[in-house]
Design an enzyme around this catalytic site. Structure first.
Site, PDB file in Angstrom:
ATOM      1  N   CYS A   1     -12.353  -3.064 -39.311  1.00  0.00           N
ATOM      2  CA  CYS A   1     -11.522  -2.250 -40.203  1.00  0.00           C
ATOM      3  C   CYS A   1     -10.066  -2.460 -39.804  1.00  0.00           C
ATOM      4  O   CYS A   1      -9.675  -2.095 -38.682  1.00  0.00           O
ATOM      5  CB  CYS A   1     -11.917  -0.781 -40.099  1.00  0.00           C
ATOM      6  SG  CYS A   1     -10.982   0.233 -41.255  1.00  0.00           S
TER       7      CYS A   1
ATOM      8  N   CYS B   1      -5.410  -2.363 -47.445  1.00  0.00           N
ATOM      9  CA  CYS B   1      -6.701  -2.797 -46.885  1.00  0.00           C
ATOM     10  C   CYS B   1      -6.501  -4.023 -45.981  1.00  0.00           C
ATOM     11  O   CYS B   1      -6.255  -5.135 -46.463  1.00  0.00           O
ATOM     12  CB  CYS B   1      -7.715  -3.103 -47.979  1.00  0.00           C
ATOM     13  SG  CYS B   1      -9.374  -3.356 -47.303  1.00  0.00           S
TER      14      CYS B   1
HETATM   15  O1  PYC Z   1      -8.250  -1.795 -43.677  1.00  0.00           O
HETATM   16  O2  PYC Z   1      -9.897  -3.213 -43.458  1.00  0.00           O
HETATM   17  C1  PYC Z   1      -9.444  -2.150 -43.849  1.00  0.00           C
HETATM   18  C2  PYC Z   1     -10.334  -1.201 -44.545  1.00  0.00           C
HETATM   19  C3  PYC Z   1     -11.612  -1.421 -44.936  1.00  0.00           C
HETATM   20  C4  PYC Z   1     -12.050  -0.256 -45.560  1.00  0.00           C
HETATM   21  C5  PYC Z   1     -11.008   0.648 -45.527  1.00  0.00           C
HETATM   22  N1  PYC Z   1      -9.975   0.049 -44.905  1.00  0.00           N
END
Ligand code: PYC
Length: 337
Positions: free
Chosen positions: A110, A261
């Site tokens: 994550c 993300c």
């Molecule tokens: O930042 O990799 C990330 C992530 C995955 C799901 C929520 N955040």
């Protein structure tokens, strides 16, 4: 009157005392990374033994699902919250070990969560600016805490597995996108029906992303290791001048990522690199659905493997103690159908 008041205070104090005795107490630090929250369990979590982080993640998933749900789901959390248990590292030279989880289960990697963990370790006085190693179930991840508080995460090798895959999505028609790995499997495509990536369209975007995910599964389209594509990323041109694209990412548990993300940014970087649209070391900005930003870049090793780095900021929002009262019917979260 006065005597009665004291009697009342005393009996309340007794009640509180007996409550205190039976409560289970768990210490946690909350933060958000460019809008996306992380709750780091600092102490009071389950004993997962001293094996590798991969083994400990299995034990956590198998034996401690109530703890996972208690820590991130309602009424103590929400669908968008990502949890992270801090444990002693198994690998040498690591500053800590960590297992990520959310409302859908345990996670491999994550990106935003790693940035949140780095800021939390700094907040706890466990690290200073510099480069550190974190033991995770998918291997050791290196991160750098810069003196300006930005955290750079050297993510796992990333790759585009399939380019220009067409999937027929009921109600939406044929959607064409790339399947890419950035620590999770992503399907990356323009927003169906050209719905703009903005908050007042979130319900449609969520529904479309769920439909795309279902259609991919129904068509048997997976990552190149057979892994389920459980993150759907829609992209459009950036609105910020310092970014190359804006995205909307649907996470496995149904919430959208408030940050750009981390793993999704790395998957997108792998696609751009595969298309020859991003040179090694070239920095690129990724704009989230709410307008926050990550920066990313990559290197390519002698085998042609893409090694992305993603950088962003996190802020501590709370030092908390989660309380579990055994008489609480929602101690392990709100029941789900
Ligand atoms: O930042 O990799 C990330 C992530 C995955 C799901 C929520 N955040």
């Amino acid at each position: 009157m006065i005597a009665n008041h004291f009697k009342f205070v005393a009996s309340r104090a007794d009640a509180l005392l007996s409550y205190t005795r039976i409560m289970q107490r768990i210490q946690a630090i909350d933060s958000h990374t460019e809008g996306e929250p992380t709750r780091v369990i600092v102490s009071g979590g389950p004993n997962l033994g001293r094996g590798s982080l991969r083994e400990r993640r299995e034990i956590f998933a198998r034996d401690h699902d109530d703890f996972r749900r208690m820590a991130v789901e309602e009424p103590r959390g929400s669908d968008v919250l990502v949890g992270a248990i801090l444990v002693d590292p198994h690998e040498e030279d690591c500053v800590a070990g960590v297992i990520f989880f959310n409302n859908a289960g345990v996670l491999g990697m994550c990106g935003h969560g790693t940035i949140g963990v780095a800021r939390t370790l700094a907040h706890l006085g466990k690290i200073k600016a510099g480069t550190h190693r974190l033991d995770t179930p998918v291997g050791v991840v290196e991160f750098t805490l810069r003196s300006d508080d930005v955290v750079e995460v050297a993510n796992v090798p990333s790759r585009r597995a399939h380019a220009g895959i067409a999937v027929n999505v009921p109600g939406l028609g044929v959607i064409i996108g790339d399947v890419a790995w950035g620590g999770n499997w992503f399907f990356i495509a323009p927003s169906p029906q050209k719905i703009p990536l903005q908050l007042d369209r979130v319900a449609e975007l969520n529904a479309h992303a769920w439909s795309v995910r279902g259609a991919l599964a129904a068509a048997g389209i997976t990552g190149d290791d057979g892994g389920e594509i459980d993150h759907i990323e829609f992209t459009e041109p950036a609105r910020r001048a310092d970014c190359a694209w804006r995205n909307f990412v649907l996470c496995p548990g149904g919430a959208y990522d408030r940050s750009p993300c981390g793993t999704g940014t790395c998957a997108k970087i792998a696609c751009l690199a595969a298309d020859g649209k991003l040179a090694p070391s070239e920095r690129v900005g990724a704009e989230s659905f709410i307008g926050t930003r990550f920066e990313g870049w990559h290197s390519i090793d002698s085998r042609g493997v893409v090694h992305p780095t993603v950088a962003g900021r996190a802020w501590i929002t709370a030092e908390i103690e989660l309380l579990i009262d055994p008489s609480d019917p929602c101690a392990a979260g709100i029941p789900k159908q």
